[in-house]
Design a protein around this motif. Structure first.
Motif, PDB file in Angstrom:
ATOM      1  N   ALA A  12       2.450 -61.906  12.173  1.00 54.21           N
ATOM      2  CA  ALA A  12       1.982 -60.729  11.441  1.00 54.21           C
ATOM      3  C   ALA A  12       0.495 -60.847  11.122  1.00 54.21           C
ATOM      4  O   ALA A  12      -0.260 -59.879  11.244  1.00 54.21           O
ATOM      5  CB  ALA A  12       2.792 -60.567  10.152  1.00 54.21           C
ATOM      6  N   HIS A  13       0.047 -62.057  10.741  1.00 52.24           N
ATOM      7  CA  HIS A  13      -1.370 -62.254  10.433  1.00 52.24           C
ATOM      8  C   HIS A  13      -2.229 -62.064  11.681  1.00 52.24           C
ATOM      9  O   HIS A  13      -3.295 -61.435  11.628  1.00 52.24           O
ATOM     10  CB  HIS A  13      -1.584 -63.654   9.856  1.00 52.24           C
ATOM     11  N   ALA A  14      -1.768 -62.590  12.829  1.00 53.37           N
ATOM     12  CA  ALA A  14      -2.512 -62.409  14.075  1.00 53.37           C
ATOM     13  C   ALA A  14      -2.629 -60.931  14.417  1.00 53.37           C
ATOM     14  O   ALA A  14      -3.693 -60.456  14.846  1.00 53.37           O
ATOM     15  CB  ALA A  14      -1.829 -63.169  15.208  1.00 53.37           C
ATOM     16  N   LEU A  15      -1.546 -60.175  14.212  1.00 51.86           N
ATOM     17  CA  LEU A  15      -1.589 -58.745  14.495  1.00 51.86           C
ATOM     18  C   LEU A  15      -2.463 -57.998  13.498  1.00 51.86           C
ATOM     19  O   LEU A  15      -3.059 -56.975  13.834  1.00 51.86           O
ATOM     20  CB  LEU A  15      -0.171 -58.173  14.516  1.00 51.86           C
ATOM     21  N   ASP A  16      -2.541 -58.496  12.260  1.00 50.14           N
ATOM     22  CA  ASP A  16      -3.495 -57.924  11.317  1.00 50.14           C
ATOM     23  C   ASP A  16      -4.917 -58.019  11.865  1.00 50.14           C
ATOM     24  O   ASP A  16      -5.743 -57.123  11.665  1.00 50.14           O
ATOM     25  CB  ASP A  16      -3.438 -58.661   9.973  1.00 50.14           C
ATOM     26  N   LEU A  17      -5.211 -59.126  12.570  1.00 51.00           N
ATOM     27  CA  LEU A  17      -6.563 -59.366  13.073  1.00 51.00           C
ATOM     28  C   LEU A  17      -6.846 -58.627  14.386  1.00 51.00           C
ATOM     29  O   LEU A  17      -7.943 -58.098  14.565  1.00 51.00           O
ATOM     30  CB  LEU A  17      -6.792 -60.865  13.284  1.00 51.00           C
ATOM     31  N   VAL A  18      -5.887 -58.625  15.310  1.00 55.77           N
ATOM     32  CA  VAL A  18      -6.175 -58.101  16.653  1.00 55.77           C
ATOM     33  C   VAL A  18      -5.140 -57.089  17.144  1.00 55.77           C
ATOM     34  O   VAL A  18      -5.144 -56.718  18.315  1.00 55.77           O
ATOM     35  CB  VAL A  18      -6.296 -59.249  17.687  1.00 55.77           C
ATOM     36  N   GLY A  19      -4.267 -56.619  16.267  1.00 55.76           N
ATOM     37  CA  GLY A  19      -3.178 -55.761  16.701  1.00 55.76           C
ATOM     38  C   GLY A  19      -3.500 -54.282  16.757  1.00 55.76           C
ATOM     39  O   GLY A  19      -2.715 -53.500  17.302  1.00 55.76           O
ATOM     40  N   GLU A  20      -4.650 -53.868  16.208  1.00 57.73           N
ATOM     41  CA  GLU A  20      -5.000 -52.452  16.287  1.00 57.73           C
ATOM     42  C   GLU A  20      -5.346 -52.066  17.723  1.00 57.73           C
ATOM     43  O   GLU A  20      -5.810 -52.892  18.518  1.00 57.73           O
ATOM     44  CB  GLU A  20      -6.203 -52.152  15.377  1.00 57.73           C
ATOM     45  N   TRP A  22      -7.139 -51.081  20.970  1.00 53.65           N
ATOM     46  CA  TRP A  22      -8.428 -51.433  21.553  1.00 53.65           C
ATOM     47  C   TRP A  22      -8.920 -52.832  21.178  1.00 53.65           C
ATOM     48  O   TRP A  22      -9.789 -53.363  21.872  1.00 53.65           O
ATOM     49  CB  TRP A  22      -9.535 -50.411  21.202  1.00 53.65           C
ATOM     50  N   SER A  23      -8.385 -53.421  20.118  1.00 53.40           N
ATOM     51  CA  SER A  23      -8.923 -54.710  19.673  1.00 53.40           C
ATOM     52  C   SER A  23      -8.784 -55.787  20.749  1.00 53.40           C
ATOM     53  O   SER A  23      -9.747 -56.502  21.061  1.00 53.40           O
ATOM     54  CB  SER A  23      -8.230 -55.169  18.384  1.00 53.40           C
ATOM     55  N   LEU A  24      -7.593 -55.929  21.314  1.00 60.14           N
ATOM     56  CA  LEU A  24      -7.405 -56.963  22.330  1.00 60.14           C
ATOM     57  C   LEU A  24      -8.157 -56.640  23.615  1.00 60.14           C
ATOM     58  O   LEU A  24      -8.515 -57.557  24.367  1.00 60.14           O
ATOM     59  CB  LEU A  24      -5.915 -57.161  22.631  1.00 60.14           C
ATOM     60  N   ARG A  28     -10.544 -58.999  25.551  1.00 63.50           N
ATOM     61  CA  ARG A  28     -10.421 -59.178  27.006  1.00 63.50           C
ATOM     62  C   ARG A  28     -11.770 -59.076  27.700  1.00 63.50           C
ATOM     63  O   ARG A  28     -12.137 -59.930  28.517  1.00 63.50           O
ATOM     64  CB  ARG A  28      -9.473 -58.118  27.570  1.00 63.50           C
ATOM     65  N   ASP A  29     -12.538 -58.020  27.374  1.00 66.71           N
ATOM     66  CA  ASP A  29     -13.815 -57.823  28.054  1.00 66.71           C
ATOM     67  C   ASP A  29     -14.819 -58.910  27.701  1.00 66.71           C
ATOM     68  O   ASP A  29     -15.613 -59.326  28.558  1.00 66.71           O
ATOM     69  CB  ASP A  29     -14.379 -56.443  27.705  1.00 66.71           C
ATOM     70  N   LEU A  30     -14.803 -59.391  26.479  1.00 65.37           N
ATOM     71  CA  LEU A  30     -15.718 -60.467  26.103  1.00 65.37           C
ATOM     72  C   LEU A  30     -15.307 -61.785  26.745  1.00 65.37           C
ATOM     73  O   LEU A  30     -16.162 -62.623  27.060  1.00 65.37           O
ATOM     74  CB  LEU A  30     -15.789 -60.604  24.581  1.00 65.37           C
ATOM     75  N   ALA A  55     -15.384 -49.315  14.413  1.00 67.91           N
ATOM     76  CA  ALA A  55     -14.432 -49.818  13.420  1.00 67.91           C
ATOM     77  C   ALA A  55     -13.760 -51.102  13.911  1.00 67.91           C
ATOM     78  O   ALA A  55     -13.573 -52.052  13.145  1.00 67.91           O
ATOM     79  CB  ALA A  55     -13.393 -48.753  13.105  1.00 67.91           C
ATOM     80  N   ARG A  56     -13.380 -51.118  15.197  1.00 64.68           N
ATOM     81  CA  ARG A  56     -12.723 -52.319  15.722  1.00 64.68           C
ATOM     82  C   ARG A  56     -13.674 -53.509  15.709  1.00 64.68           C
ATOM     83  O   ARG A  56     -13.264 -54.637  15.393  1.00 64.68           O
ATOM     84  CB  ARG A  56     -12.230 -52.066  17.159  1.00 64.68           C
ATOM     85  N   LEU A  57     -14.930 -53.289  16.054  1.00 61.52           N
ATOM     86  CA  LEU A  57     -15.896 -54.385  16.045  1.00 61.52           C
ATOM     87  C   LEU A  57     -16.102 -54.919  14.630  1.00 61.52           C
ATOM     88  O   LEU A  57     -16.191 -56.135  14.420  1.00 61.52           O
ATOM     89  CB  LEU A  57     -17.222 -53.921  16.648  1.00 61.52           C
ATOM     90  N   ARG A  58     -16.158 -54.025  13.650  1.00 60.02           N
ATOM     91  CA  ARG A  58     -16.291 -54.472  12.255  1.00 60.02           C
ATOM     92  C   ARG A  58     -15.090 -55.309  11.845  1.00 60.02           C
ATOM     93  O   ARG A  58     -15.237 -56.362  11.212  1.00 60.02           O
ATOM     94  CB  ARG A  58     -16.439 -53.269  11.323  1.00 60.02           C
ATOM     95  N   ASP A  59     -13.882 -54.840  12.208  1.00 59.17           N
ATOM     96  CA  ASP A  59     -12.671 -55.575  11.844  1.00 59.17           C
ATOM     97  C   ASP A  59     -12.631 -56.948  12.511  1.00 59.17           C
ATOM     98  O   ASP A  59     -12.251 -57.946  11.887  1.00 59.17           O
ATOM     99  CB  ASP A  59     -11.424 -54.772  12.247  1.00 59.17           C
TER     100      ASP A  59
END
Length: 214
Positions: A12-20, A22-24, A28-30, A55-59
């Motif tokens: 759940a914590h991992a998804l809090d960080l990267v689960g939105e 476009w985040s992953l 991927r691109d980086l 927003a995703r970059l800020r998160d």
């Protein structure tokens, strides 16, 4: 306020960080391309609005997954890059890519594969495991190599083997481990050695109920 599952659980914590959404794909691109400017990221993520990407970059920055860095002159522009913590997602995306590829199926002729896609595909598909082997891949107009587990964005010096194929054949090799789908010049055993570093194959019985494209 950022969305949270509010559970004491590492998943759940991992998804809090990267689960939105476009985040992953930012991660991927980086991973595939290295540090990128905002405009480069936006052009690669077709369909992602500028406000959503910002927003995703800020998160991701807030979560310690990426960081923003100012390049020295003459570039004098800012790029986003993964932190060491963010780099730790590479094996996660490696396994996720292989899991998804099984039901995604091979690319069709209509698929829009960006120039330079092969090196990124090798970086995601193969773990950074030393094999002592050097294999060059020629897929259409794309050239990239695996040299002792590291991706080189060009032809290799004196490779053990050269694999020539199209995008569909590349899929068959990496996902299905089908050597008959490609042409190998040099050591076939070298190609088998690099394939050994990939995740275990699913059997046909594992795929019951999944419709594959061809």
């Amino acid at each position: 306020m950022a969305k949270t599952y509010d559970q004491y659980c590492p998943i759940a914590h991992a998804l809090d960080l990267v689960g939105e959404r476009w985040s992953l794909l930012v991660v991927r691109d980086l991973l595939e391309q290295g540090p990128l400017r905002y405009t480069d990221l936006h052009s690669r993520l077709g369909g992602c609005g500028t406000n959503i990407l910002a927003a995703r970059l800020r998160d991701l920055e807030r979560g310690g997954v990426i960081r923003k860095r100012r390049l020295p002159p003459p570039a004098a522009s800012s790029v986003y890059e993964l932190t060491p913590y963010g780099q730790g997602l590479r094996p996660v995306l490696h396994l996720l890519a292989h899991w998804g590829a099984r039901s995604l199926g091979p690319p069709t002729r209509e698929e829009d594969l960006r120039p330079g896609w092969l090196a990124g595909a090798l970086r995601i598909a193969f773990p950074p495991a030393a094999t002592g082997r050097s294999v060059e891949f020629r897929v259409g107009d794309e050239h990239a190599s695996l040299v002792d587990g590291k991706v080189v964005r060009d032809a290799a010096d004196a490779p053990d083997a050269v694999v020539t194929t199209d995008a569909c054949g590349f899929y068959r090799l990496v996902v299905d481990r089908d050597l008959a789908a490609v042409s190998v010049t040099g050591s076939t055993s070298a190609v088998r050695d690099v394939l050994e570093a990939l995740p275990a194959q699913h059997t046909p019985a594992d795929m019951v109920g999944l419709e594959r494209t061809s």
